[in-house]
Design an enzyme around this catalytic site. Structure first.
Site, PDB file in Angstrom:
ATOM      1  N   LYS A 115      17.902  61.758  60.521  1.00  0.00           N
ATOM      2  CA  LYS A 115      18.093  60.364  59.328  1.00  0.00           C
ATOM      3  C   LYS A 115      19.475  60.766  58.426  1.00  0.00           C
ATOM      4  CE  LYS A 115      13.201  59.971  58.907  1.00  0.00           C
ATOM      5  NZ  LYS A 115      12.228  60.402  57.865  1.00  0.00           N
ATOM      6  N   LYS A 196       9.117  58.060  69.003  1.00  0.00           N
ATOM      7  CA  LYS A 196       6.992  57.556  68.062  1.00  0.00           C
ATOM      8  C   LYS A 196       7.394  56.557  67.561  1.00  0.00           C
ATOM      9  CE  LYS A 196       8.768  59.637  63.854  1.00  0.00           C
ATOM     10  NZ  LYS A 196       8.789  60.595  63.251  1.00  0.00           N
ATOM     11  N   LYS A 199       6.580  54.639  61.217  1.00  0.00           N
ATOM     12  CA  LYS A 199       6.108  53.283  60.097  1.00  0.00           C
ATOM     13  C   LYS A 199       7.785  52.304  59.762  1.00  0.00           C
ATOM     14  CE  LYS A 199       5.436  56.434  57.058  1.00  0.00           C
ATOM     15  NZ  LYS A 199       5.819  57.843  56.131  1.00  0.00           N
TER      16      LYS A 199
HETATM   17  P1  TYM Z   1       4.699  60.831  57.510  1.00  0.00           P
HETATM   18  O1  TYM Z   1       4.440  60.084  55.714  1.00  0.00           O
HETATM   19  O2  TYM Z   1       6.137  60.372  58.015  1.00  0.00           O
HETATM   20  O3  TYM Z   1       4.024  60.906  57.766  1.00  0.00           O
HETATM   21  C1  TYM Z   1       2.590  61.022  58.333  1.00  0.00           C
HETATM   22  C2  TYM Z   1       1.216  61.995  59.283  1.00  0.00           C
HETATM   23  O4  TYM Z   1       1.304  61.297  60.081  1.00  0.00           O
HETATM   24  C3  TYM Z   1       1.954  62.139  61.187  1.00  0.00           C
HETATM   25  N1  TYM Z   1       2.622  61.249  62.788  1.00  0.00           N
HETATM   26  C4  TYM Z   1       1.993  60.930  63.959  1.00  0.00           C
HETATM   27  N2  TYM Z   1       1.171  61.414  64.721  1.00  0.00           N
HETATM   28  C5  TYM Z   1       1.512  60.852  65.960  1.00  0.00           C
HETATM   29  N3  TYM Z   1       1.874  59.738  65.958  1.00  0.00           N
HETATM   30  C6  TYM Z   1       3.083  59.261  65.478  1.00  0.00           C
HETATM   31  N4  TYM Z   1       3.907  58.140  66.519  1.00  0.00           N
HETATM   32  C7  TYM Z   1       3.449  59.795  64.278  1.00  0.00           C
HETATM   33  N5  TYM Z   1       4.428  59.519  63.526  1.00  0.00           N
HETATM   34  C8  TYM Z   1       4.028  60.201  62.360  1.00  0.00           C
HETATM   35  C9  TYM Z   1       3.115  62.478  60.703  1.00  0.00           C
HETATM   36  O5  TYM Z   1       3.614  64.196  61.843  1.00  0.00           O
HETATM   37  C10 TYM Z   1       2.692  63.092  59.203  1.00  0.00           C
HETATM   38  O6  TYM Z   1       1.451  63.990  59.903  1.00  0.00           O
HETATM   39  N6  TYM Z   1       7.429  64.973  55.065  1.00  0.00           N
HETATM   40  C11 TYM Z   1       6.026  63.865  55.805  1.00  0.00           C
HETATM   41  C12 TYM Z   1       4.274  64.244  54.656  1.00  0.00           C
HETATM   42  C13 TYM Z   1       3.944  65.670  53.956  1.00  0.00           C
HETATM   43  C14 TYM Z   1       3.626  66.612  54.392  1.00  0.00           C
HETATM   44  C15 TYM Z   1       3.757  67.481  53.613  1.00  0.00           C
HETATM   45  C16 TYM Z   1       3.001  66.482  55.794  1.00  0.00           C
HETATM   46  C17 TYM Z   1       4.505  65.406  52.735  1.00  0.00           C
HETATM   47  N7  TYM Z   1       4.231  67.180  52.282  1.00  0.00           N
HETATM   48  C18 TYM Z   1       2.971  68.630  53.786  1.00  0.00           C
HETATM   49  C19 TYM Z   1       1.829  67.954  55.698  1.00  0.00           C
HETATM   50  C20 TYM Z   1       1.799  68.886  54.577  1.00  0.00           C
HETATM   51  C21 TYM Z   1       5.973  62.942  56.252  1.00  0.00           C
HETATM   52  O7  TYM Z   1       7.592  62.609  56.266  1.00  0.00           O
HETATM   53  O8  TYM Z   1       4.785  62.321  56.890  1.00  0.00           O
END
Ligand code: TYM
Length: 330
Positions: A115, A196, A199
Site C-alpha cells: 500500500k 484477491k 473492496k
Molecule cells: P478488511 O476490511 O480488509 O477485510 C475484512 C475481512 O475480510 C477478509 N477478506 C477476505 N477473505 C477471503 N477472500 C477475500 N478476497 C478477502 N478479502 C478480505 C479479510 O481477511 C478480513 O478478515 N485490518 C482488517 C480489519 C481488522 C481486524 C482487526 C481483523 C481491524 N482490526 C482485528 C481481525 C482482528 C482489515 O482491514 O480487513
C-alpha cells in the site's frame, strides 16, 4: 471461555470474500459462544484513515457495514457489535503496544509494502496500523481471530507483540491465533483471478459486492476469466480462473470445489450455476439489509449498547497493561 473477534475496515464495498473470510465465521462463532460477550464484531473505522480518505464516505460506509453485519446474522443478543472509535481503549492500548513492537517488524508487513509503494506521502498510521490491529485483538483476550488469508501476517504480529509484552512485563495478554474458513480463505477477483477480491478494486474488476443487483452479479460472473483448456478442473495454482468459480459456487451452495468439479463439463454451465447460487445467497441478505436500513435509530441503539459492553471488557485489560508497563495509577 474462548472469545472470537473480527474487524472490517469501512473502505470500498463489502464483497463475497469478506462474507466468507470474516462475516460468516463470526456469525458461526456466535452460535457456539457460551455467552453474549464471547463474540465480538466491529468496524475498524480508525483503520480507514490510514490511506487517502473521504470523511463523509468513511462515516457512510461505517453505517452501511454495521447494517450488513446485522443483515448477515450478527445478533446483538449473542454478540457485541460496535465501532472501533467508539471504544477509546483501542487507541490507548495501541500506544502501549507501540512500545513493545519494532519499527522493522512493522515495515516488513506485506500490506504496508504494497500500500505504500509508489506513494510520495505515506501516512505514519499506515505503518503502525497492524499494531492498532494487535490492540483490537488483545484488548478483548480473543483467542480466535477469523480472518481471510490476507490478514494472517497481522494476526502473527499480534501474537509476537503479546508474547513479547508478557515475557517482559508479566502475563497480561492472551496470545491469539488466526482461524481461516475451510474453503476459500482467499476468494480471487473473477476478472484477475490471481489477485484477491478486494473492496477497493477499480470498476470493471471481478468483485461480487454484497449489495450488487442480480443483474450486475450475473454479468460479473458471465465475464469471469477462465482459460483455454476447456475442461472444468480444480487447480488453484495452474487454473486459477475456473478454480475460483468453483470456490465461489462452493461457498454459496454449502459444497466443496472437489465435490463440484465432476458436476460440470462446460464453463458456461458452471458460470450459470455459480450466478444462480450467488444470487440465491445474497437475496435474503439484501432483503434484511433494506429492512434494517429503514430503521437507522435501531442500528444506532445497537452500536451504543455494543460500545458500552466492549468498553467494560477492554478497560480492565488496559488497566493491567498500564500497570505492568510502569505507569503510575491515576
Ligand atoms: P478488511 O476490511 O480488509 O477485510 C475484512 C475481512 O475480510 C477478509 N477478506 C477476505 N477473505 C477471503 N477472500 C477475500 N478476497 C478477502 N478479502 C478480505 C479479510 O481477511 C478480513 O478478515 N485490518 C482488517 C480489519 C481488522 C481486524 C482487526 C481483523 C481491524 N482490526 C482485528 C481481525 C482482528 C482489515 O482491514 O480487513
Amino acid at each position: 471461555m474462548s472469545r472470537a473477534l473480527t474487524g472490517i475496515t469501512p473502505s470500498g464495498r463489502l464483497h463475497l470474500g469478506n462474507l466468507v473470510g470474516a462475516m460468516r465465521p463470526i456469525v458461526a462463532a456466535q452460535e457456539v459462544g457460551s455467552g453474549p460477550d464471547d463474540t465480538i464484531a466491529f468496524i475498524s473505522d480508525l483503520h480507514a484513515l490510514t490511506l487517502d480518505h473521504d470523511p463523509a464516505k468513511v462515516r457512510e460506509r461505517t453505517f452501511e457495514f454495521v447494517t450488513l453485519l446485522l443483515a448477515v446474522g450478527v445478533d446483538p443478543g449473542r454478540a457485541v457489535l460496535m465501532v472501533q472509535s467508539h471504544v477509546r481503549e483501542h487507541v490507548e492500548l495501541h500506544y502501549l503496544l507501540e512500545c513493545a513492537a519494532g519499527f522493522g517488524e512493522a515495515q516488513r508487513m506485506i500490506q504496508f509494502r504494497q500500500k505504500s509503494r509508489g506513494r510520495d506521502h505515506v501516512r505514519l498510521s499506515l505503518l503502525t496500523y497492524p499494531v492498532l490491529m494487535a490492540a483490537d485483538i488483545l484488548l478483548y483476550g480473543a483467542a480466535e481471530v477469523p480472518v481471510g488469508d490476507d490478514q494472517r501476517q497481522h494476526v502473527e504480529l499480534a501474537r509476537t507483540v503479546a508474547e513479547r509484552f508478557n515475557a517482559r512485563y508479566g502475563e497480561v495478554f492472551i496470545v491469539p491465533k488466526a482461524v481461516h474458513p475451510p474453503v476459500a480463505a482467499r476468494l480471487g477477483d473473477l476478472a484477475r483471478p490471481a489477485r484477491k477480491m478486494s473492496k477497493t478494486a477499480p470498476p470493471g474488476a471481478g468483485v461480487l459486492h454484497l449489495l450488487d443487483t442480480p443483474d450486475v452479479l450475473r454479468r460479473t460472473i458471465a465475464r469471469a476469466v477462465t482459460d483455454s483448456a476447456g475442461t472444468v478442473a480444480y487447480d488453484p495454482v495452474g487454473r486459477p480462473g475456473v478454480s475460483n468459480l468453483l470456490a465461489v459456487l462452493a461457498v454459496c451452495s454449502g459444497s466443496t470445489p472437489e465435490r463440484l468439479v465432476g458436476e460440470y463439463t462446460r464453463y458456461g454451465d458452471l458460470k450459470r450455476a455459480t450466478a444462480d447460487a450467488v444470487i440465491a445467497t445474497l437475496a435474503p441478505v439484501q432483503a434484511r439489509y433494506a429492512e434494517l436500513a429503514a430503521d437507522p435509530g435501531h442500528v444506532r441503539e445497537v452500536l451504543r449498547d455494543g460500545a458500552a459492553r466492549a468498553s467494560a471488557i477492554a478497560a480492565p485489560t488496559v488497566r493491567a497493561a498500564r500497570e505492568a508497563i510502569g505507569l503510575l495509577a491515576a
